[in-house]
Design a protein around this motif. Structure first.
Motif, PDB file in Angstrom:
ATOM      1  N   MET A   1       0.813  -1.186   0.101  1.00  0.00           N
ATOM      2  CA  MET A   1      -0.044  -0.037  -0.063  1.00  0.00           C
ATOM      3  C   MET A   1       0.809   1.302  -0.052  1.00  0.00           C
ATOM      4  O   MET A   1       1.976   1.242   0.706  1.00  0.00           O
ATOM      5  N   SER A   2       0.525   2.424  -0.710  1.00  0.00           N
ATOM      6  CA  SER A   2       0.879   3.543  -0.744  1.00  0.00           C
ATOM      7  C   SER A   2       0.428   4.435   0.399  1.00  0.00           C
ATOM      8  O   SER A   2      -0.296   4.302   1.059  1.00  0.00           O
ATOM      9  N   PRO A   3       1.313   5.641   0.604  1.00  0.00           N
ATOM     10  CA  PRO A   3       1.245   6.393   1.695  1.00  0.00           C
ATOM     11  C   PRO A   3      -0.395   7.159   1.519  1.00  0.00           C
ATOM     12  O   PRO A   3      -0.768   7.243   0.472  1.00  0.00           O
ATOM     13  N   ARG A   4      -0.847   7.679   2.646  1.00  0.00           N
ATOM     14  CA  ARG A   4      -2.035   8.231   2.589  1.00  0.00           C
ATOM     15  C   ARG A   4      -2.287   9.092   1.739  1.00  0.00           C
ATOM     16  O   ARG A   4      -1.630  10.138   1.313  1.00  0.00           O
ATOM     17  N   PRO A   5      -3.359   9.146   0.843  1.00  0.00           N
ATOM     18  CA  PRO A   5      -4.455   8.252   1.162  1.00  0.00           C
ATOM     19  C   PRO A   5      -4.322   6.887   0.634  1.00  0.00           C
ATOM     20  O   PRO A   5      -3.650   6.824  -0.445  1.00  0.00           O
ATOM     21  N   GLY A   6      -4.354   5.874   1.329  1.00  0.00           N
ATOM     22  CA  GLY A   6      -4.116   4.366   1.198  1.00  0.00           C
ATOM     23  C   GLY A   6      -4.671   4.100  -0.077  1.00  0.00           C
ATOM     24  O   GLY A   6      -5.608   4.120  -0.273  1.00  0.00           O
ATOM     25  N   LYS A   7      -3.638   3.675  -1.079  1.00  0.00           N
ATOM     26  CA  LYS A   7      -4.115   2.848  -2.284  1.00  0.00           C
ATOM     27  C   LYS A   7      -3.077   1.532  -2.469  1.00  0.00           C
ATOM     28  O   LYS A   7      -2.096   1.508  -1.798  1.00  0.00           O
ATOM     29  N   ILE A   8      -3.695   0.473  -3.017  1.00  0.00           N
ATOM     30  CA  ILE A   8      -3.084  -0.622  -3.438  1.00  0.00           C
ATOM     31  C   ILE A   8      -1.992  -0.215  -4.664  1.00  0.00           C
ATOM     32  O   ILE A   8      -2.356  -0.003  -5.758  1.00  0.00           O
ATOM     33  N   SER A   9      -0.686  -0.152  -4.261  1.00  0.00           N
ATOM     34  CA  SER A   9       0.406   0.052  -5.335  1.00  0.00           C
ATOM     35  C   SER A   9       0.897  -1.305  -6.305  1.00  0.00           C
ATOM     36  O   SER A   9       1.038  -0.969  -7.422  1.00  0.00           O
ATOM     37  N   GLU A  10       0.543  -2.257  -5.425  1.00  0.00           N
ATOM     38  CA  GLU A  10       1.058  -3.358  -6.144  1.00  0.00           C
ATOM     39  C   GLU A  10       0.734  -4.769  -5.281  1.00  0.00           C
ATOM     40  O   GLU A  10       0.740  -4.429  -4.119  1.00  0.00           O
ATOM     41  N   ILE A  11       0.490  -5.607  -5.830  1.00  0.00           N
ATOM     42  CA  ILE A  11       0.211  -7.133  -5.444  1.00  0.00           C
ATOM     43  C   ILE A  11       1.250  -8.177  -5.829  1.00  0.00           C
ATOM     44  O   ILE A  11       1.356  -8.209  -7.120  1.00  0.00           O
ATOM     45  N   LEU A  12       2.182  -8.424  -4.861  1.00  0.00           N
ATOM     46  CA  LEU A  12       3.451  -9.296  -5.164  1.00  0.00           C
ATOM     47  C   LEU A  12       3.095 -10.878  -5.116  1.00  0.00           C
ATOM     48  O   LEU A  12       2.644 -11.176  -3.977  1.00  0.00           O
TER      49      LEU A  12
END
Length: 261
Positions: free
Chosen positions: A211-222
């Motif tokens: 997850m990325s810094p606030r606002p939380g978003k999914i940046s990648e799924i490994l």
């Protein structure tokens, strides 16, 4: 792990008011499919909304936009089909180990017909002989085992783990990681872990959500395709570790050797 989808998070947003009455956007447009029987970890910097997402999955909080489903049905509140383990064990201090585990059954009104399972779960978590002991008489790691058993005895479809090893020393933490893996394999329960520890996420998980810094978003799924049991000092493990740390902006491309003294 199957390819069957157990839970889905669809276009979920969550904001709240902080202590200064300011609006804080915790999560923005979260989309995630969780497979039945998988071990999924969620990592990211502090304040990125990891625990907020876990609480939404548990039904302890509600999204302002979007929907969360379990087996196709909307999650509208807490339910025994989703167990939740907090960072602190949150055991009832006035109850013994076996009575703490039994409290999960009593809350559902199924104690009489299922009480024989209590001994089974005490054995499963490796605490045979500690049935009559109170929480203040056992270690933090043992208390977390009891908290996990209290949730698992309800046979949840998913077990949600909110940094349950965060307050433990390194040796106890490693021991509990192995016990959680053992329970996951034995019960085939979908497990979703929030952690700050990249090594922990890689050691335990089939997939890691970054997850990325606030606002939380999914940046990648490994996808973590390393065979189990995993060696934390193996080259492949260290390469994955370095890759995630880069994505989190916490380290250079070359992982530094760490020592626990």
């Amino acid at each position: 792990m199957s390819n069957e989808i157990l839970m889905e998070v669809k276009s979920v947003d969550r904001t709240y008011m902080d202590a200064n009455n300011h609006t804080v956007e915790a999560l923005r447009n979260i989309n995630l499919s969780i497979k039945r029987g998988e071990f999924l970890s969620i990592i990211g910097p502090s304040g990125c909304g990891k625990t907020t997402l876990l609480r939404l999955l548990a039904g302890l909080d509600v999204p302002e936009a979007g929907v969360i489903t379990l087996e196709g049905k909307e999650v509208k509140g807490p339910h025994p089909d989703r167990g939740y383990v907090f960072q602190q064990s949150s055991l009832f201090p006035w109850l013994t180990v076996e009575k703490n585990i039994a409290s999960g059954l009593k809350a559902r009104g199924v104690y009489k017909e299922n009480k024989d399972e209590i001994a089974q779960y005490i054995k499963m978590i490796g605490l045979t002989g500690f049935e009559k002991v109170y929480p203040h008489q056992i270690s933090g790691g043992m208390a977390q085992r009891v908290a996990i058993a209290r949730s698992l005895i309800n046979h949840p479809a998913a077990l949600l783990l909110d940094e349950p090893m965060g307050a433990l020393d390194a040796f106890t933490r490693a021991d509990l990681q192995d016990k959680i893996l053992e329970l996951w394999k034995e019960n085939k329960t979908t497990m979703i872990l929030v952690t700050h520890d990249v090594d922990e996420a890689l050691y335990l998980s089939d997939r890691v959500v970054i997850m990325s810094p606030r606002p939380g978003k999914i940046s990648e799924i490994l996808e973590v395709s390393l065979p189990r049991p995993r060696q934390k000092n193996s080259q492949d493990f260290m390469i994955l570790r370095s890759s995630i740390l880069e994505k989190l902006h916490l380290a250079s491309t070359v992982p530094q050797v760490e020592y626990t003294i």
